[in-house]
Design an enzyme around this catalytic site. Structure first.
Site, mmCIF file in Angstrom:
data_model
loop_
_atom_site.group_PDB
_atom_site.id
_atom_site.type_symbol
_atom_site.label_atom_id
_atom_site.label_comp_id
_atom_site.label_asym_id
_atom_site.label_seq_id
_atom_site.Cartn_x
_atom_site.Cartn_y
_atom_site.Cartn_z
ATOM 1 C CD GLU A 254 39.927 37.043 38.462
ATOM 2 O OE1 GLU A 254 40.490 37.962 37.821
ATOM 3 O OE2 GLU A 254 39.203 36.199 37.927
ATOM 4 C CG ASP A 257 46.191 41.953 37.257
ATOM 5 O OD1 ASP A 257 45.933 42.011 38.477
ATOM 6 O OD2 ASP A 257 45.560 42.632 36.408
ATOM 7 N N GLY A 345 32.135 43.229 35.651
ATOM 8 C CA GLY A 345 33.384 42.475 35.741
ATOM 9 C C GLY A 345 33.856 41.905 34.413
ATOM 10 C CG LEU A 346 31.654 40.397 31.709
ATOM 11 C CD1 LEU A 346 30.575 39.986 30.731
ATOM 12 C CD2 LEU A 346 32.451 39.161 32.123
ATOM 13 C CD GLU A 380 40.410 51.348 34.429
ATOM 14 O OE1 GLU A 380 39.970 51.603 35.567
ATOM 15 O OE2 GLU A 380 39.718 50.873 33.503
ATOM 16 C CG ASP A 392 40.776 43.888 33.473
ATOM 17 O OD1 ASP A 392 41.053 42.688 33.632
ATOM 18 O OD2 ASP A 392 40.168 44.577 34.311
HETATM 19 C C1 GLA Z 1 40.141 43.911 37.778
HETATM 20 C C2 GLA Z 1 41.445 44.607 37.468
HETATM 21 C C3 GLA Z 1 42.504 43.613 36.970
HETATM 22 C C4 GLA Z 1 42.636 42.439 37.910
HETATM 23 C C5 GLA Z 1 41.288 41.856 38.259
HETATM 24 C C6 GLA Z 1 41.358 40.798 39.325
HETATM 25 O O1 GLA Z 1 39.562 43.388 36.638
HETATM 26 O O2 GLA Z 1 41.263 45.601 36.485
HETATM 27 O O3 GLA Z 1 43.732 44.271 36.798
HETATM 28 O O4 GLA Z 1 43.356 42.796 39.057
HETATM 29 O O5 GLA Z 1 40.383 42.856 38.703
HETATM 30 O O6 GLA Z 1 42.080 39.709 38.886
#
Ligand code: GLA
Length: 589
Positions: A254, A257, A345-346, A380, A392
């Protein structure tokens, strides 16, 4: 059932001694009945029961004063306020009245002038049947357990001259009395209610209405049939094509990325479904069933973005992106609906971006999935103003059923790896605290990472924080920046160890890594927050749970937990009893 109630009401009314026909249903031991399963009775009274009489008199005097049916006035007022409406169909309004005795006391009111079951057409009866199924399903989904209720049908009196014209001022409606105020606390009729007829609802009606709405959403299965129904309602013809775009869960890795680290996400079976038909016009019409709102784009004109970022921003951004690449964009009629809890968060936004890419430029993006992920990420950054990483969009664009993906964000190389959890399963727990990346500290964290890199320029050759030499940490004097860098390095290591643990089938070790990841996100990266910490804390109290952590950006959203399959019920019961408002979504492997 509806037909039966209609027939019985008519039949019982044939006895001139009967003045009121009252069908009702009871369910659950909390209601105080001898049979706890849902069961109904129909009472024919030789008089009009007091509560009904008071209601009728009030409606009549309101009509005499205002020349309006009280129930229409209620419907208009609720539609204006909107916050207490759970859902609405063509002929019925389902809402939580501000005066409800019980926190979840839903009302269903007919919008036409029906006063008896028998006034409804065949279609209206069907509509009402589906509504009742949805309402009781919603109740059950609220606390993940059978929800007790009393359901009372209010029709007009029969065989009484006094109430003969009651369709002018009265209306068929159904009142629910579910005696719970939380998952394990009963709402009793205590002194104020019983002794003074003064209901004392300790919960905020708008809040409980929102809880019900979320619960309803969680019961809805996405299907082509339901999407088609929405399409037909919007455009009065049938859709021809469908496209599904999944959400994602990140198992581990987490906030690394965007630091060139390793991540281990996987696409899930919840997502966004589109039903559409392309056309030769230059007009795009998109209806979102979740937001109950439409977007119309004239392709002949410049695209205008909403002032505040919302669902339309992602669609418009993708269209702008595809246009700039010279991809052909046709006119379209389309509806989108989702079973992904939004803003939790999904990755509902990544799912939406990729969906738009696939709907309009399927052939192109199917061959260039990496490019789709990068284009969606650009949207984004550019339009939603979130400097997110690539995880994501990459997971959504490349996800494979029941497969995890070990993605190296440094070079976008990825390997699929099966997620086999043996006698364990993975549960997703939604805190129901919406997570807004823009408002959150996400961009702030990214800026801190840039600062660390700038600081180490000259000391460490790495251009990506995840690949720093651990010894370089010693050069970071600022405590906060040190903690951030520590999280990134340790998390990257945890991902490597987690993929090994998965390959070895060592689920306990995987669980421990999840927990360590959560602690690091909480203490060093400071993105967990009270709600997510509480979920992890209680999840870990269940001895069959071997690990839990927040997933996604944090600041709200969801947690995941690895739990023994035979302890799912125990886990659900314990965790949802300990924490209000959460919802457990099951993901099976
Ligand atoms: C969000 C962002 C991802 C990543 C996560 C945390 O989902 O879109 O790129 O940074 O948070 O891991």
């Amino acid at each position: 059932m509806i037909q039966l109630w209609a027939d019985r009401t008519t039949e019982i009314s044939k006895d001139p001694n009967i003045k009121y026909v009252f069908p009702f249903e009871n369910r659950g031991k909390e209601v105080g009945v001898t049979m706890p399963h849902p069961h109904g009775q129909i009472y024919g009274y030789s008089y009009i029961p007091l509560k009904l009489e008071v209601e009728l008199k009030s409606a009549k005097s309101y009509f005499e004063k205002n020349k309006t049916n009280l129930f229409d006035a209620i419907i208009w007022e609720e539609q204006k306020v909107d916050k207490r409406i759970i859902f609405e169909t063509k002929n019925f309004l389902v809402f939580l009245p501000f005066f409800t005795d019980y926190p979840y006391g839903v009302f269903i009111v007919a919008k036409n002038d029906a006063i008896y079951f028998s006034n409804f057409s065949e279609n209206e009866k069907k509509e009402l049947g589906i509504i009742l199924k949805d309402v009781v399903g919603m109740f059950d989904a609220l606390y993940d357990k059978p929800f007790p209720y009393m359901m009372c049908v209010h029709q007009a009196p029969v065989n009484s001259e006094e109430w003969e014209n009651s369709s002018l001022y009265y209306r068929f409606h159904i009142e629910f009395y579910p005696p719970l105020r939380s998952s394990d606390a009963i709402k009793y009729y205590a002194s104020s209610e019983m002794g003074a007829w003064a209901a004392a609802n300790t919960r905020n009606v708008e809040e409980t209405a929102l809880e019900l709405k979320i619960a309803l959403k969680n019961t809805k299965m996405l299907s082509k049939e339901s999407a088609n129904e929405i399409f037909l309602n919007q455009f009065s013809y049938t859709a021809e094509e469908y496209c599904f775009s999944p959400g994602r869960i990140n198992l581990i890795g987490e906030h690394i990325d965007y630091n060139g680290g390793l991540v281990l996400p996987f696409a899930i079976n919840k997502g966004i479904l589109a039903a559409f038909k392309k056309n030769e016009n230059k007009i795009i019409r998109i209806y979102s069933a979740d937001f109950e709102d439409s977007l119309v784009i004239d392709l002949g004109k410049a695209i205008e973005f909403p002032v505040e970022v919302n669902w339309k921003t992602y669609i418009l951004g993708m269209i702008e992106m595809m246009k700039s690449k010279g991809l052909f964009i046709s006119g379209i009629d389309m509806i989108i609906c989702s079973d992904l809890p939004l803003g939790s968060g999904l990755s509902s936004s990544a799912a939406l971006e990729c969906l738009i890419g696939y709907v309009f430029a399927n052939e192109y993006y199917d061959k260039n999935r990496k490019e789709l992920a990068l284009d969606a990420q650009h949207v984004e950054h550019e339009y939603a103003k979130v400097k997110c990483g690539i995880m994501d969009q990459f997971a959504v664009a490349n996800g494979k059923k029941e497969m995890g993906m070990l993605l190296d964000c440094n070079n976008l190389q990825s390997n699929y790896l099966p997620i086999e959890l043996k006698n364990f399963t993975l549960l997703v727990i939604n805190s129901n605290k919406p997570r807004a990346l823009v408002d959150s500290k996400y961009n702030e964290r990214r800026a801190e990472c840039d600062k660390i890199l700038a600081l180490l320029d000259g000391f460490d050759p790495s251009k990506e924080l995840a690949n720093l030499n651990p010894l370089s940490l010693a050069y970071i004097e600022d405590d906060i920046l040190y903690s951030r860098a520590k999280h990134i390095l340790t998390e990257n290591n945890r991902v490597k160890m987690a993929s090994n643990a998965l390959a070895d089938g060592n689920i306990e070790a995987l669980g421990q890594l999840l927990l360590a990841s959560h602690q690091s996100l909480d203490e060093d990266y400071e993105v967990a927050g009270h709600e997510l910490n509480t979920i992890v804390k209680y999840a870990m109290k269940v001895k069959e749970c071997v690990g839990a952590r927040m997933t996604g950006a944090g600041f709200g959203g969801c947690c995941i937990a690895i739990v023994e399959k035979n302890a799912i019920a125990k886990f659900k019961q314990y965790v949802s009893k300990s924490i209000k408002k959460i919802h457990i979504i099951l993901v099976l492997f």
